[in-house]
Write a protein that holds these residues in place. Sequence first.
Motif, mmCIF file in Angstrom:
data_model
loop_
_atom_site.group_PDB
_atom_site.id
_atom_site.type_symbol
_atom_site.label_atom_id
_atom_site.label_comp_id
_atom_site.label_asym_id
_atom_site.label_seq_id
_atom_site.Cartn_x
_atom_site.Cartn_y
_atom_site.Cartn_z
ATOM 1 N N LEU A 1 -31.060 0.090 -0.512
ATOM 2 C CA LEU A 1 -30.402 -0.824 0.850
ATOM 3 C C LEU A 1 -29.298 -0.374 1.466
ATOM 4 O O LEU A 1 -28.100 0.013 0.166
ATOM 5 N N LEU A 2 -28.992 -0.199 2.647
ATOM 6 C CA LEU A 2 -27.949 0.207 2.881
ATOM 7 C C LEU A 2 -27.296 -0.593 3.971
ATOM 8 O O LEU A 2 -27.937 -1.167 4.874
ATOM 9 N N THR A 3 -26.066 -1.269 3.612
ATOM 10 C CA THR A 3 -25.389 -2.272 4.427
ATOM 11 C C THR A 3 -24.163 -1.858 4.985
ATOM 12 O O THR A 3 -23.272 -1.203 4.544
ATOM 13 N N ILE A 4 -24.139 -1.964 6.555
ATOM 14 C CA ILE A 4 -23.144 -1.619 7.148
ATOM 15 C C ILE A 4 -22.558 -2.906 7.821
ATOM 16 O O ILE A 4 -23.300 -3.559 8.504
ATOM 17 N N GLN A 5 -21.506 -2.800 7.719
ATOM 18 C CA GLN A 5 -20.686 -4.153 8.460
ATOM 19 C C GLN A 5 -19.365 -3.901 9.153
ATOM 20 O O GLN A 5 -18.692 -2.766 8.760
ATOM 21 N N LEU A 6 -19.313 -4.500 10.298
ATOM 22 C CA LEU A 6 -18.394 -4.048 11.272
ATOM 23 C C LEU A 6 -17.474 -5.488 11.139
ATOM 24 O O LEU A 6 -17.934 -6.660 11.376
ATOM 25 N N THR A 7 -16.290 -5.298 11.030
ATOM 26 C CA THR A 7 -15.010 -6.431 10.873
ATOM 27 C C THR A 7 -14.211 -6.245 12.103
ATOM 28 O O THR A 7 -13.425 -5.138 11.979
ATOM 29 N N ALA A 8 -13.821 -7.188 13.027
ATOM 30 C CA ALA A 8 -12.993 -6.729 14.112
ATOM 31 C C ALA A 8 -12.440 -8.116 14.476
ATOM 32 O O ALA A 8 -12.727 -9.274 14.072
ATOM 33 N N LYS A 9 -11.214 -7.800 15.001
ATOM 34 C CA LYS A 9 -10.468 -8.983 15.429
ATOM 35 C C LYS A 9 -9.398 -8.207 16.799
ATOM 36 O O LYS A 9 -8.806 -7.277 16.679
ATOM 37 N N THR A 10 -9.556 -8.957 17.843
ATOM 38 C CA THR A 10 -8.924 -8.506 19.038
ATOM 39 C C THR A 10 -8.358 -9.596 19.913
ATOM 40 O O THR A 10 -8.826 -10.745 20.007
ATOM 41 N N ASP A 11 -6.884 -9.582 20.110
ATOM 42 C CA ASP A 11 -6.224 -11.006 20.809
ATOM 43 C C ASP A 11 -6.018 -10.357 22.194
ATOM 44 O O ASP A 11 -5.006 -9.386 22.455
ATOM 45 N N GLY A 12 -6.437 -11.018 23.310
ATOM 46 C CA GLY A 12 -6.029 -10.823 24.568
ATOM 47 C C GLY A 12 -7.269 -10.110 25.607
ATOM 48 O O GLY A 12 -8.276 -9.584 24.885
ATOM 49 N N GLY A 13 -7.322 -10.547 26.606
ATOM 50 C CA GLY A 13 -8.670 -10.304 27.600
ATOM 51 C C GLY A 13 -8.224 -8.981 28.220
ATOM 52 O O GLY A 13 -9.218 -8.398 28.839
ATOM 53 N N ASP A 14 -7.432 -8.272 27.731
ATOM 54 C CA ASP A 14 -7.130 -6.776 28.278
ATOM 55 C C ASP A 14 -7.431 -5.583 27.576
ATOM 56 O O ASP A 14 -7.147 -4.556 27.816
ATOM 57 N N GLU A 15 -8.183 -6.094 26.420
ATOM 58 C CA GLU A 15 -8.351 -5.009 25.188
ATOM 59 C C GLU A 15 -9.965 -5.201 24.951
ATOM 60 O O GLU A 15 -10.149 -6.354 24.709
ATOM 61 N N ALA A 16 -10.677 -4.159 24.989
ATOM 62 C CA ALA A 16 -12.174 -4.287 24.769
ATOM 63 C C ALA A 16 -12.647 -3.031 23.856
ATOM 64 O O ALA A 16 -12.087 -2.057 24.134
ATOM 65 N N TYR A 17 -13.787 -3.532 23.254
ATOM 66 C CA TYR A 17 -14.523 -2.270 22.529
ATOM 67 C C TYR A 17 -15.860 -2.382 22.608
ATOM 68 O O TYR A 17 -16.419 -3.652 22.450
ATOM 69 N N ALA A 18 -16.510 -1.326 22.792
ATOM 70 C CA ALA A 18 -17.925 -1.326 22.843
ATOM 71 C C ALA A 18 -18.812 -0.256 22.048
ATOM 72 O O ALA A 18 -17.816 0.733 21.885
#
Length: 779
Positions: free
Chosen positions: A661-678
């Motif tokens: 079993l391979l578990t992959i996890q993304l932990t993210a935090k971003t503050d403000g509407g002018d920064e984005a990640y896809a």
Amino acid sequence: MLGGKTKALVLLCAGIAGFFTCFDAYAQLRMVTYNTLTGQAFGGQQTARLPYSSTILEAIGLENVGGISKPIDVLILQEQFSMELSTQSFVDVLNSIYGAGTYARSTINGAVSSFNGGGGRPGLVYNTQSVQLIDELAFGTVGTGDLQPRASLRYQLRPVGYDASADFYVYNNHYRSDNPTSRLIEATSVRNNSDALGEGIHAIYAGDYNVTSSNVGMFQELLSSGNGQAFDPIDTLGVWHDNQFIGPTDIRHVHTQSPAVDGDPIDAEGGADGGLDDRFDFQLVTGEFLDDEGLSYIPGSYRAFGNNGTHNLNDRITSGTGASPTVLSALLNNSDHLPVVADYQLPAKMNAMLASVPTNVMQGASVGIDVFVENIANVLSVNGADELDYTITVGGSLLGSGSGTAFPLAGADMSQIFLDTSSTGFKTGIVTVASSSQQAANPVFNFPVSFTVGGGSGGEVFGVIAKDTFDESLKLNSFSQDPAVGAYSSNGDGFQQYQVGVSSSIPSQLVDDSLNGNPVDVQGMIDTSTKTDAWFGITDTVNGDNLPVSNPGEVTATWEFDVAGAFDMQVSIDMAAMGDFEASGVNGDRFNWTYQIDNGSVLPLFSSTITEDISQTYALADGDMFTLDDPVQMTTTDSEIVTLSNLLQTLTSPIDGLGDLLTIQLTAKTDGGDEAYAFDNLIIEGTTFVEFLAADFNQDGNVDDIDLTKWQMDYALGNGSDADADGDTDGADFLVWQRQYGQSTLPLLASTAAVPEPSGFLLLTLAALVSGSLTRPTR
């Protein structure tokens, strides 16, 4: 094919870069504390006295105690006028003996109460080949009266070749000579500081204590219970001043002040006289240095250098026989204190090797694989490093276990594990060698193993073994996210899968509409004029919804994939980011990926960094360019650093380990509407064992046009494309290829292609080949 009992002899090393590096520095440490009387103001001595200092420091390095003779590793100094002047002069002395660049010094000039710096301050010199100076801290309230006369210095050091678990602390103090209240206040400050480091710290309390007895308040404060409780390594407590005996024991060998008497040159320089009759200089240690595990004091190595207890009480050091006359004379003329020297063992250092594993073995064969474990701490004597306690465990298609204790200088221990040959097929497993020794370097080695039991037409193939493209998934056992889809009340906040033309709303900072109805668009990553499949977007997770409840603003997405039977895996993800991101603060932007195999350790996969000293230029679909500060950089597992743009780019990280079993996890935090990640296309590739179809002539897992080309090349020239196993390559083999065309044995990737409709010319050619009417030119 191997039968009977087989033992491979070729060794494989894994897990540690530079495995066979030769080390000039030896594992044990030689620590010295010395008040050098070089902190005088008004034109007094402020640098090392030559040639005396050189003679003494070189002699300390040559002295053999308990089989150990080595240069000084850490020199803890008192009465330094400044680091740049006094302490640097001792660096220069040592480098003149051992070579330029060998020694370096501390940098902090602690506060002193004297307006002109008289009396000096603590300093430190260290051997760069054996220790690293990690941190230094000056603390304590400095002033006149009952306050301490100079700041306490705390140094955090790490042996070269070890990790942070082997760090230790040196407290360097020169207590006030004429005020017991001041000494107690300073000792209390030291203990408060060391206690705050927590339980289990390795600390040395060194310096000039200016006390006549262990019964005084400051000394008892250091010995009091707590995380940083100090102990005397030689357990010689009592009244030392003007005293030759404590009970029946002659204690002259512990005296450190003064090696000179009235009228000697050092007396004229302001040093103390009166001969040797006091124990002023110490290396006290916490209990962790006395347990003979990991970093530990080597019993019998603590000494006042040059003093073997043969001097006359209240007389010069030269009245004794503790060193050569030249060295004793140097001690007499260099300072009003003697150096205190002690040697310390370092933790064990593990090396593990696995013998080579055969590729193919017979079913039922007994196949043993040797495992070698060695304590490679580079020591001068066996007491220079801790013993190495270790265990050997296996997983997958392996059998056996082992354990043992390896001592330095003793060579490698050998154990054996076995291949599980009870059933045929491709097998994988892992051998783990782990040390439980305190602070051991290289404490874990993992050796992936693969082999085939029995014959067959199978082999190893590298390819996609699992994926989640958000349009389709393969071997995806589960997916979860926190907070859930649709949890945010604002359309400008997002953490979920999106698809242009399908999602009811998409935060504008995620999409590039510059060619799709919004020519004034200034931000976006997903070109809505071209990308119509699904993807995942993140923006403004720190918002008024305060989700998830457990940690508002910090979001997670978790995938679990079935990767049984795969090895040599790597993970690829298409990523993009755009904005002026923030690196620091409780709401600093971050997008960190981790992975875990089965119940193993959680390890970094892709790690984000917000780099505030660079900028990034972003290009929208209509050609408009925007330059913003502080972009996102991602670091892969093989240390490649990629600066993200607003265009999706593929990042790949190799991953270690075997499992189901391979578990992959993304932990993210971003503050403000002018920064984005896809991101999009989470792809796991790896090597698996597959059985080849009869017409898979090139053995790549697929029956396709490439196999037809190979059949044509092999026709009538032997059995290179022999699908029907009759020993030749002929038309019958082509018929097998035609029936199997489009089939695949690759995991999850079976082709759905139909049997082809060959062109007219190809039909005629193949017909001729099958009928035998064409003759292949002779080669």
